[in-house]
Structures are given as C-alpha cells and as structure tokens.
Design a protein around this motif. Sequence first.
Motif, short mmCIF file in Angstrom:
data_model
loop_
_atom_site.label_atom_id
_atom_site.label_comp_id
_atom_site.label_asym_id
_atom_site.label_seq_id
_atom_site.Cartn_x
_atom_site.Cartn_y
_atom_site.Cartn_z
N LYS A 7 -22.27 -20.30 9.49
CA LYS A 7 -22.07 -20.09 10.92
C LYS A 7 -20.61 -20.34 11.31
O LYS A 7 -20.04 -19.59 12.11
CB LYS A 7 -23.01 -20.98 11.72
CG LYS A 7 -24.47 -20.58 11.59
CD LYS A 7 -25.42 -21.59 12.22
CE LYS A 7 -25.36 -21.53 13.73
NZ LYS A 7 -26.43 -22.39 14.33
N ILE A 24 -18.50 -17.31 9.97
CA ILE A 24 -18.66 -16.09 10.77
C ILE A 24 -17.85 -16.18 12.05
O ILE A 24 -17.24 -15.20 12.50
CB ILE A 24 -20.16 -15.86 11.08
CG1 ILE A 24 -20.90 -15.45 9.80
CG2 ILE A 24 -20.34 -14.80 12.16
CD1 ILE A 24 -22.40 -15.39 9.95
N ASP A 63 -14.54 -9.22 13.32
CA ASP A 63 -15.26 -8.00 12.95
C ASP A 63 -14.41 -6.97 12.23
O ASP A 63 -14.94 -6.01 11.67
CB ASP A 63 -15.84 -7.34 14.21
CG ASP A 63 -16.80 -8.25 14.95
OD1 ASP A 63 -17.64 -8.88 14.27
OD2 ASP A 63 -16.71 -8.34 16.18
N TYR A 104 -28.95 -13.31 9.10
CA TYR A 104 -27.49 -13.07 9.05
C TYR A 104 -27.14 -11.99 8.03
O TYR A 104 -25.96 -11.75 7.77
CB TYR A 104 -26.76 -14.37 8.68
CG TYR A 104 -26.85 -15.43 9.75
CD1 TYR A 104 -25.99 -15.44 10.85
CD2 TYR A 104 -27.80 -16.45 9.65
CE1 TYR A 104 -26.08 -16.42 11.82
CE2 TYR A 104 -27.89 -17.44 10.62
CZ TYR A 104 -27.03 -17.42 11.70
OH TYR A 104 -27.13 -18.39 12.67
N SER A 156 -27.18 -8.67 7.92
CA SER A 156 -26.34 -7.56 8.37
C SER A 156 -24.90 -8.00 8.56
O SER A 156 -23.96 -7.30 8.16
CB SER A 156 -26.90 -6.99 9.67
OG SER A 156 -26.07 -5.96 10.17
N THR A 157 -24.71 -9.17 9.17
CA THR A 157 -23.36 -9.69 9.39
C THR A 157 -22.67 -9.96 8.06
O THR A 157 -21.49 -9.62 7.87
CB THR A 157 -23.41 -10.99 10.21
OG1 THR A 157 -24.04 -10.73 11.46
CG2 THR A 157 -22.02 -11.55 10.45
N ILE A 158 -23.41 -10.54 7.13
CA ILE A 158 -22.85 -10.85 5.81
C ILE A 158 -22.49 -9.57 5.06
O ILE A 158 -21.43 -9.49 4.42
CB ILE A 158 -23.84 -11.71 5.00
CG1 ILE A 158 -23.92 -13.11 5.61
CG2 ILE A 158 -23.42 -11.79 3.54
CD1 ILE A 158 -25.00 -13.99 5.01
N GLY A 180 -21.49 -6.87 6.35
CA GLY A 180 -20.24 -6.41 6.95
C GLY A 180 -19.04 -7.16 6.40
O GLY A 180 -17.97 -6.57 6.15
N LEU A 181 -19.19 -8.48 6.18
CA LEU A 181 -18.10 -9.27 5.60
C LEU A 181 -17.82 -8.83 4.17
O LEU A 181 -16.65 -8.71 3.76
CB LEU A 181 -18.47 -10.76 5.62
CG LEU A 181 -18.66 -11.42 6.99
CD1 LEU A 181 -19.04 -12.88 6.83
CD2 LEU A 181 -17.40 -11.29 7.85
#
Length: 489
Positions: free
Chosen positions: A353, A356, A361, A387, A389-391, A393-394
């Motif tokens: 967390k 992120i 972005d 998380y 989807s966010t990961i 993206g990273l």
Amino acid sequence: MRLSKSRFTAGLQCHKRLYLQIHQPELAAEPDESTQARFEQGTEVGQLARGLFPEGVLVEAERSELNKAIALTSGLVTDGEAQAVFEATFDHQKVLVRVDVLQRLSEGKRWKLIEVKSSTRIKDYHLPDVAVQRFVLEGQGLTVIPCLMHLNREYVYNGRTHDLSKLFTIEDITAETDNLIKDVPAEVRAQFKMLSKDTAPDIESGPQCSSPFRCEFFNVCNKPVPKDHVSCLPRISESKLQRLADLGVSLIQDIPSDFALTEMQQHAYASAVSSKAWFSKELGKTLKELKYPIYFMDFETLGPAIPRFAVMSPYDQFPFQWSVHVQRKARNELEHYEFLAEDASDPRLAFLKNLIGVLGDTGHIVVYHQPFESGVLASLASCFPKYKSTINGLQKRLWDLLPVIRSHTYHLDSRGSFSLKDVLPALVPEMTYEGMEVAEGNAAGLAWERMVHGEVDDAEKKRLREALLAYCKQDTLAMVKLLEVLRAA
C-alpha cells in the motif's frame, strides 16, 4: 583420529580440503553471516522435523562426549522401547556418524535411516552423506532403509499452524545409494592414508573449490589475480581458460585476435586494450526509451525455509523494505521515499500500500534485475487479489537497467561481474558499498531478522534500522548515478 560424515564428504569434494580441516584448521576463513545463517536454518528445519516422530528420544550428549553418545544409542536401539532416536550415534572402522532420525519399523528388526535436509529436493551431494551413514550402520549390524527428508515446495502455509506431514517429504533412496556404498570403504582408506602424510596433497585449484560449496580454504589455493587476468573475462569457460594457458596468455589484452570470444568477452577485451570503460554506440538509442517521471526502485526480501506467513511455501520471498528515488523531469531534484517494516508481523500489505502510494500511474520504474522485483510484485498480487490490476500496471512499467549495463558497457574494475555492487564503484568511483554495515541483500535480511526477532536493546535496534535504510537508499541512488554516467558516455 575419526572421520565424521561431514569430514568424509569434505574429502569427497577435495582431499586437500579435508587435510587442511584436520591439520591446519587455522587457515580456514571464518564463516560469514550468510553461511552461519544457513547452518542455523538447517538446525531449525531439523528440530521441526522431529515433530513428525512424537515418540522419538534424543541422544543427549555433548559433541565432545562421543563414547557416551554411542553407549546411549546402543541402549536405545536394543531395549526395543524407543520408536525413533534423534542424533543416534554410531562408529564403524573409525567413521563416526550422527543420524538425524533413526525410526524403528513395525517389525522391530529394520530401521529407517532418515537424513533431514533443508532443501526442497534431493541433490546429488546429499547421496554420499547418506551412503556413509548407511555404511556405518550396516557395519554395526543394523538393517536400514536409507531415506532423505526434505521440505515440500508445494506446501502452502495456512498462517496458523504447520501441517508437518505436508511440509516434509520423505523419499527412499536405497537405489541411489546402492552403488555409492560400494565405494565408501575404499574412499575411507584413501582418506586415512592421505591424512597420515606429513604434507597436504598437491591438488590444483579448480571447480571443486566452489562446488558443491565454496571451500573454507578457497583463498589458500586461489591467489588474487589482476583485474585484466583472463580468468576475469565474463562467463569464461574452463576449456577456454585452459586453451589460453596452453598459449601462454594470462592477460586479456594479450589474447590473440583470432581467438574466439563471445560478444561480452569482446567488450572486456576492448576495455583492456584501451585501459578505460567501453560503451556501445547503441547505448544512447536504448536510453531514449525511458519516459519521465522515472522511479528508481529496490526491494529487500527474506526467503525463510519454514513459511512464516499465510499463503507462503518454503523459501518463498516476502518483502520487508523498499526504497524509491524519483526524478520528475530531466535535471530535476531527486525525491526519496522509503519503507521498512519494524516488527515481526506480516509486512506485505503495508509494504504494498505504501509503495502504490508513491509510484503513481505513469513513467518508467527502473530496477536492477527485473525478474526479482516483478516476481515479488506477482507474489503480492496472489496474496492480495484486490490489488492485482494495479500491480499488473506497475509490472508493465518496469525498466531493467541490468541488461543495459551488460550489453552496452564494460569496465575492467568489475572483474567480469555485473552485480550492482561491482559495477557501481567501477563506473561511479565516488560511490561504494565498502564500510557500510549492511552492504548486500543477504546481510540486509539478517540485519532485519536481528532487528525484529533478536534480543536487542533500543540502541541496537536503532542502529540496525539506520543501516538498513542507508543500504536500500544506496541501491536506488546507485541506479540514478549509473544512469547519469551512461547518458554522459
């Protein structure tokens, strides 16, 4: 003089190693923190494995009380009561072994000889270890089934209690040791004969110096060489080194022009001839791929043999620290952010967390050896699906500096290594890891363990915390400085 199983296997690796262990132990290098941690981890695994044998009895005798240990073992084996014996001690033809677990089988006349290893599979060098134990026990009249007990890589911890029956796997290795045991008597005689000599055997250094383990006498047999020595060529094979030796060539710059070198080795040759760093003509084009803002990121992790938190398997890495340097635009001031877990609770969600919240972005995330950071992120996605989807993206934004360094530059001072610790002082001489209390990844994990699990006072905890933060910050700043050098080349 007796041989132990560890001495016997040391002699299998190299007779000279065994000779020096017995006659000149003062020449041995002190075990480093990582080696000591590996020993302690093996002890932890061995003690946990005993839980599978609740009626087992430990032979309680000090290492120096060998005769007592042998007598106690004899009593436990013959009285018929003990269903398993831990550290059962036997001696045969001056070879002494301590068996991790000796399990009595139902019929009472046969035993399982169980060697416990902290690995997740049987390895070739485990087999002679068990073969010499089998030789001793069979020499004492026991009928044994040789087995190897190791961790099950497929086991997944539920986060509450360990299921030892699933955490460990026991494999019968009778067939694997049948041929080896035939050679044990001759090897024992050869080792005793060698040990009776006045001087160590004359054995040239070679692959045995580091396989299956780096010998504690490595520096006795392997003298330092100059940075332009042919052995410092990256990924140089033993056969190529022998061919160069046959040609009388010891320095990189003296290698004949018609001698076959890989592309990477040609870069080293170019650096040796010019006496300066070599940079490729395509470097600038590669660096143009980078998009601002640029985040320079590094993780520190620990991979314990015994899973520590939920959804972990043996040796799964869990992250406890990160550092991020941010450059919003070219020539902008650097910003620095960091995270360090400061207690023994599961750090993974807080780690994620906080990370992120810093990475935004857009823009590339520069790392050194992308598979590592990407793998850590993937494991976090498995643990915390919300998380994912966010990961993902990273992960798509990761940009690996290591292959750029490996393909587009070379400096003799790195001695054929492309690790960050070796490349940094070669290309950025004003920066080094020397003198830092924590100076590499394994040391970081050990320092964090001491900080959160060790019996340390507040002052020591503060010192360890500062050392960990300084080290991780150095890693990300190192990538910043390396990129500056590459852009200026």
